[in-house]
Design a protein around this motif. Structure first.
Motif, PDB file in Angstrom:
ATOM      1  N   PRO A  58      19.964 -27.814  -2.955  1.00 28.18           N
ATOM      2  CA  PRO A  58      20.939 -28.752  -3.502  1.00 28.18           C
ATOM      3  C   PRO A  58      22.216 -28.877  -2.667  1.00 28.18           C
ATOM      4  O   PRO A  58      22.903 -27.888  -2.391  1.00 28.18           O
ATOM      5  CB  PRO A  58      21.258 -28.133  -4.867  1.00 28.18           C
ATOM      6  N   PHE A  59      22.538 -30.110  -2.291  1.00 27.18           N
ATOM      7  CA  PHE A  59      23.882 -30.416  -1.762  1.00 27.18           C
ATOM      8  C   PHE A  59      24.724 -30.871  -2.942  1.00 27.18           C
ATOM      9  O   PHE A  59      24.352 -31.818  -3.639  1.00 27.18           O
ATOM     10  CB  PHE A  59      23.815 -31.536  -0.722  1.00 27.18           C
ATOM     11  N   LEU A  60      25.833 -30.221  -3.153  1.00 28.87           N
ATOM     12  CA  LEU A  60      26.640 -30.512  -4.329  1.00 28.87           C
ATOM     13  C   LEU A  60      27.990 -31.098  -3.958  1.00 28.87           C
ATOM     14  O   LEU A  60      28.598 -30.694  -2.953  1.00 28.87           O
ATOM     15  CB  LEU A  60      26.837 -29.232  -5.154  1.00 28.87           C
ATOM     16  N   GLY A  61      28.441 -32.053  -4.761  1.00 27.99           N
ATOM     17  CA  GLY A  61      29.758 -32.647  -4.574  1.00 27.99           C
ATOM     18  C   GLY A  61      30.299 -33.085  -5.917  1.00 27.99           C
ATOM     19  O   GLY A  61      29.542 -33.182  -6.894  1.00 27.99           O
ATOM     20  N   ALA A  90      25.830 -14.534 -11.826  1.00 26.02           N
ATOM     21  CA  ALA A  90      25.386 -15.772 -12.485  1.00 26.02           C
ATOM     22  C   ALA A  90      24.083 -15.566 -13.250  1.00 26.02           C
ATOM     23  O   ALA A  90      23.529 -16.520 -13.781  1.00 26.02           O
ATOM     24  CB  ALA A  90      25.212 -16.872 -11.435  1.00 26.02           C
ATOM     25  N   LYS A  91      23.597 -14.322 -13.310  1.00 24.05           N
ATOM     26  CA  LYS A  91      22.403 -13.949 -14.082  1.00 24.05           C
ATOM     27  C   LYS A  91      21.112 -14.531 -13.525  1.00 24.05           C
ATOM     28  O   LYS A  91      20.135 -14.745 -14.266  1.00 24.05           O
ATOM     29  CB  LYS A  91      22.543 -14.357 -15.566  1.00 24.05           C
ATOM     30  N   LEU A  92      21.087 -14.812 -12.214  1.00 26.48           N
ATOM     31  CA  LEU A  92      19.852 -15.306 -11.618  1.00 26.48           C
ATOM     32  C   LEU A  92      18.755 -14.241 -11.721  1.00 26.48           C
ATOM     33  O   LEU A  92      19.039 -13.039 -11.835  1.00 26.48           O
ATOM     34  CB  LEU A  92      20.085 -15.708 -10.156  1.00 26.48           C
ATOM     35  N   ASP A  93      17.506 -14.699 -11.666  1.00 20.22           N
ATOM     36  CA  ASP A  93      16.383 -13.778 -11.840  1.00 20.22           C
ATOM     37  C   ASP A  93      16.217 -12.834 -10.657  1.00 20.22           C
ATOM     38  O   ASP A  93      15.947 -11.655 -10.849  1.00 20.22           O
ATOM     39  CB  ASP A  93      15.083 -14.578 -12.024  1.00 20.22           C
ATOM     40  N   ALA A  94      16.334 -13.375  -9.455  1.00 14.64           N
ATOM     41  CA  ALA A  94      15.999 -12.554  -8.291  1.00 14.64           C
ATOM     42  C   ALA A  94      16.601 -13.147  -7.030  1.00 14.64           C
ATOM     43  O   ALA A  94      16.930 -14.332  -6.981  1.00 14.64           O
ATOM     44  CB  ALA A  94      14.473 -12.462  -8.123  1.00 14.64           C
ATOM     45  N   VAL A  95      16.741 -12.308  -6.022  1.00 15.45           N
ATOM     46  CA  VAL A  95      16.941 -12.790  -4.661  1.00 15.45           C
ATOM     47  C   VAL A  95      15.611 -12.647  -3.936  1.00 15.45           C
ATOM     48  O   VAL A  95      14.818 -11.757  -4.230  1.00 15.45           O
ATOM     49  CB  VAL A  95      18.052 -12.028  -3.906  1.00 15.45           C
ATOM     50  N   PHE A  96      15.390 -13.513  -2.999  1.00 17.88           N
ATOM     51  CA  PHE A  96      14.099 -13.591  -2.322  1.00 17.88           C
ATOM     52  C   PHE A  96      14.312 -13.781  -0.825  1.00 17.88           C
ATOM     53  O   PHE A  96      15.164 -14.557  -0.411  1.00 17.88           O
ATOM     54  CB  PHE A  96      13.295 -14.765  -2.907  1.00 17.88           C
ATOM     55  N   ALA A 129      28.779 -23.025  -5.006  1.00 20.25           N
ATOM     56  CA  ALA A 129      28.788 -24.317  -5.705  1.00 20.25           C
ATOM     57  C   ALA A 129      27.731 -24.335  -6.797  1.00 20.25           C
ATOM     58  O   ALA A 129      27.972 -24.813  -7.917  1.00 20.25           O
ATOM     59  CB  ALA A 129      28.555 -25.450  -4.704  1.00 20.25           C
ATOM     60  N   PHE A 130      26.571 -23.791  -6.502  1.00 20.61           N
ATOM     61  CA  PHE A 130      25.484 -23.822  -7.492  1.00 20.61           C
ATOM     62  C   PHE A 130      25.816 -22.950  -8.700  1.00 20.61           C
ATOM     63  O   PHE A 130      25.647 -23.362  -9.843  1.00 20.61           O
ATOM     64  CB  PHE A 130      24.168 -23.378  -6.834  1.00 20.61           C
ATOM     65  N   VAL A 131      26.262 -21.718  -8.440  1.00 28.54           N
ATOM     66  CA  VAL A 131      26.497 -20.821  -9.587  1.00 28.54           C
ATOM     67  C   VAL A 131      27.776 -21.194 -10.346  1.00 28.54           C
ATOM     68  O   VAL A 131      27.863 -20.986 -11.553  1.00 28.54           O
ATOM     69  CB  VAL A 131      26.516 -19.322  -9.173  1.00 28.54           C
ATOM     70  N   ASP A 132      28.752 -21.781  -9.651  1.00 26.65           N
ATOM     71  CA  ASP A 132      29.994 -22.156 -10.342  1.00 26.65           C
ATOM     72  C   ASP A 132      29.840 -23.436 -11.159  1.00 26.65           C
ATOM     73  O   ASP A 132      30.512 -23.601 -12.179  1.00 26.65           O
ATOM     74  CB  ASP A 132      31.139 -22.355  -9.333  1.00 26.65           C
ATOM     75  N   HIS A 133      28.972 -24.333 -10.695  1.00 25.54           N
ATOM     76  CA  HIS A 133      28.967 -25.661 -11.311  1.00 25.54           C
ATOM     77  C   HIS A 133      27.641 -26.068 -11.951  1.00 25.54           C
ATOM     78  O   HIS A 133      27.650 -26.773 -12.956  1.00 25.54           O
ATOM     79  CB  HIS A 133      29.393 -26.701 -10.267  1.00 25.54           C
ATOM     80  N   VAL A 134      26.518 -25.648 -11.392  1.00 27.42           N
ATOM     81  CA  VAL A 134      25.232 -26.058 -11.967  1.00 27.42           C
ATOM     82  C   VAL A 134      24.772 -25.073 -13.038  1.00 27.42           C
ATOM     83  O   VAL A 134      24.356 -25.476 -14.124  1.00 27.42           O
ATOM     84  CB  VAL A 134      24.154 -26.216 -10.863  1.00 27.42           C
ATOM     85  N   VAL A 135      24.875 -23.782 -12.742  1.00 22.82           N
ATOM     86  CA  VAL A 135      24.390 -22.774 -13.698  1.00 22.82           C
ATOM     87  C   VAL A 135      25.085 -22.917 -15.060  1.00 22.82           C
ATOM     88  O   VAL A 135      24.409 -22.887 -16.102  1.00 22.82           O
ATOM     89  CB  VAL A 135      24.533 -21.350 -13.115  1.00 22.82           C
ATOM     90  N   PRO A 136      26.417 -23.117 -15.117  1.00 20.69           N
ATOM     91  CA  PRO A 136      27.047 -23.274 -16.440  1.00 20.69           C
ATOM     92  C   PRO A 136      26.506 -24.461 -17.233  1.00 20.69           C
ATOM     93  O   PRO A 136      26.406 -24.383 -18.462  1.00 20.69           O
ATOM     94  CB  PRO A 136      28.538 -23.461 -16.100  1.00 20.69           C
TER      95      PRO A 136
END
Lengths: 459, 459
Positions: B274-277, B50-56, B405-412
């Motif tokens: 984030p809780f996503l629905g 998802a091209k995130l900057d980093a894991v922490f 959920a975050f990378v599939d739905h928010v990142v786009p």
């Protein structure tokens, strides 16, 4: 080979461009790759394909002198081994780390994590650090004396082994229904308070696949041998002659027995640096080629440091003055013991200074052999059969070629003779070495007295 | 998006089975996998896709209380990130490590090695460790006060940055013909002697791809903010409300400017869980489902620790007594600042104790949002545009589902809005964050005065 046959241990000791001090100058090596992961991963995979027991890295928290003329400095071993772990499946992973210049809680975590990440392949070469310059990198006015370092090392091992036992094997419950992740009665405080260090709390990681890393040591002084006999499961040694190696072997096994240990649970592994050729002459020519690439100023600096006197004014082509090595009988620590090995060479061989520098250029006092694969396999078998070694720390003079030659030509001979495995029989480093998984002290104590011991819940 | 557009930073903050304290009880999580490398590798690869900057990773050298009811304890972050580095190509790797409980020479080596092994992807979240129990794991009678910890941290950063500069970029020659591996005039002793620590010698590794790891911090107290403004290139924060985040953002950027730094070289990254629905109601139902899995005894223990009083006797269904949080204005360190966040919730919302425990169960005082992907993207954009954040530390409540959920739905959505990259434009963490490679102080000094500085050869 029969399942219960005594099996040779072979570790790959990885050292920069190779163990010969001039390896980095040889066209076969890759000195530009020493800070890249692929270099180490490829070497480790080659060793794993040959079913070697482990890869091993030396280490010290200091820049060794001589960086102008040799590829010293490098990557931190634990992280490098984590990288290797990610690209291998079976081979053991042994990192050197210092009890003098680490804190037990931090180091216990690093090794426990390496053991978890590798599925039980971690080993720790316990050193007290012999480099006098290290102290000044840690705010100390002076590098502690060997006796002080070993006293701290004793406490360090007591503290770290308590931390590794802190979580019993059944501590983690993951009982979702009851909301209980762990059983606090199975998680124990270290509760260690010594003269040199103290650790109060419980560990913050679950018991590892091997219980704890395989403990390796290189004790050579009397104090070092006593320490090794008590703690070590494998001992790296430097011996030039089989009779010296046999005496050391017998001494350590006897000390271990006196301490109530099974001597077979202490593996003695001398270093061996093999130059290989299709003829002995070819092997010797390769050795000479590397020797000729040595920079005399570098070798003199190293030898001067060992001898404690400046040798840079001496004639390279005159015999080494015997008096320089007069005090070598007094082995107080590992640096001194390496010096004693050098003194032995001088006394037996009466070399010129140039010749001595060449003798040491190969592996700094470890045994250098030059010959055909059959000859190298013979000397390995001789030492193994004669009670001089349980295996070897293989120190290729130049990498990767020296490793390739060893695994392509020597290992198959040892396998054909039934001395070395053709497949891994287990998955952990303990499996490879034939070492027991140590009992958890708290589990054992409860089994012994049928009652609970003080644990986190009561602490 | 245009090459010079301001770009959002998104880090994945990895925490056990997820950031919600009951995540390990949720059927979607994998609490049995927390000591296995594959678990972390898969999460990091998902974040990289998802091209995130980093894991922490957060960290502390202590077992946090509450292991009976939560999946605390775990692997050491630096080694875990080395494993992740071996299985990824681009994503940044940020480990937390303590200046109070490490030695600078050891920690500088670990981070330099991670930067070498990962091709320039290392980041260090500098903490002074707020857990009072840590001191006893390192032989200290007491955990040092914040002022002492920050004074040591200042010296620690000075010492480690000197070590990372020790080898100039052109120090390694690898001149085989001349027999010169390195130029000693380009390798410098650290020569740092402070009140809390000293480091004499040169470093034992070459300059890393990024020069040094990206320095991250989470300063919230006045001392912490001053430290962060001086050293940090990214700052993790915990804010519930946009106006508080804006005030913090403006304050840090202004402090950095006062110290002569470019404020754009200091990224402010609040936490967001984030809780996503597919509807807001569905998201809230998921949050409620996790909250209901919380073990009240665990939350009470955590809150009692923060408040400094035993809350276990209080009625879960009565309002939280305001006087418990009376002293929260006095923010002396990060633990206190988190307590202040809790106090703000109590004062604004006047919740029952059960409700407060649920509010904190999500991300321990970090901001929890529940909504559709559009709603979560909106709040991210709002904070980013309003000068409250340069990006976010994303804290999925449960793993791996919350990350998916975050990378599939928010990142786009963020990508479609031109706020977030669709491809990595560089290879290092500094590239991703838009941070400069720091100048080597010795190289810069020589360039400035046209002459050599004291180096190893003269030291």
């Amino acid at each position: 080979m029969p399942a219960n046959a005594r099996t040779l241990t072979l570790n790959l000791f990885l050292n920069h461009a190779g163990h010969h001090e001039a390896a980095w100058r040889h066209p076969s090596t890759q000195p530009d790759a020493l800070f890249t992961p692929d270099y180490y991963v490829r070497l480790a995979r080659r060793a794993e394909a040959a079913k070697l027991d482990a890869v091993f890295f030396a280490d010290g928290p200091v820049l060794h002198g001589g960086v102008e003329h040799n590829a010293v400095g490098g990557l931190e071993p634990l992280l490098t081994l984590a990288t290797i772990a990610a690209h291998t499946e079976r081979i053991g992973l042994i990192a050197t780390a210092s009890t003098t210049y680490y804190e037990p809680y931090n180091l216990a975590r690093l090794f426990a994590t390496l053991d978890h990440l590798s599925g039980g392949r971690a080993g720790w070469n316990v050193v007290t650090t012999s480099s006098a310059a290290a102290g000044a990198n840690f705010g100390l006015d002076a590098h502690p004396d060997p006796e002080v370092r070993y006293a701290r090392a004793e406490e360090f091992l007591e503290a770290t082994t308590r931390l590794w036992d802190s979580w019993e094997a059944d501590a983690v419950l993951v009982d979702r229904a009851a909301g209980r992740y762990a059983d606090p009665s199975r998680i124990h405080p270290a509760a260690f308070a010594g003269e040199h260090l103290s650790v109060a709390g419980p560990f913050n990681a679950a018991r590892t696949p091997q219980g704890r890393p395989v403990l390796v040591q290189a004790g050579a002084s009397n104090t070092g041998r006593e320490f090794a006999a008590r703690w070590a499961e494998a001992i790296f040694t430097a011996h030039q002659r089989i009779e010296d190696a046999q005496a050391f072997y017998a001494d350590i096994k006897s000390r271990a027995l006196d301490l109530g240990r099974d001597p077979e649970q202490v593996k003695i592994l001398p270093g061996i640096s093999p130059f290989l050729g299709s003829t002995e002459a070819e092997a010797r020519a390769l050795e000479e080629e590397l020797n000729e690439l040595s920079v005399p100023a570098y070798g003199l600096q190293q030898l001067s440091g060992q001898a404690g006197v400046d040798l840079s004014g001496l004639d390279l082509d005159a015999p080494v003055p015997l008096e320089i090595f007069a005090g070598a009988g007094d082995v107080t620590d590992n640096a001194r013991s390496r010096f004693q090995v050098v003194a032995g060479i001088v006394q037996r061989e009466r070399p010129t200074l140039r010749r001595l520098l060449h003798r040491l250029a190969g592996a700094r006092g470890h045994r250098v052999v030059a010959g055909t694969p059959e000859q190298v396999a013979d000397t390995i078998e001789d030492w193994f059969v004669a009670g001089a070694a349980d295996g070897f720390n293989v120190m290729p003079p130049a990498l990767p070629a020296g490793l390739d030659a060893f695994v392509d030509h020597v290992v198959p001979i040892l396998q054909a003779r039934g001395l070395f495995r053709t497949e891994y029989v287990g998955t952990t480093l303990r499996d490879h070495l034939g070492l027991d998984v140590p009992e958890n002290r708290y589990t054992a104590a409860r089994a012994a007295d049928g009652a609970g011991r003080p644990a986190l819940a009561q602490a």
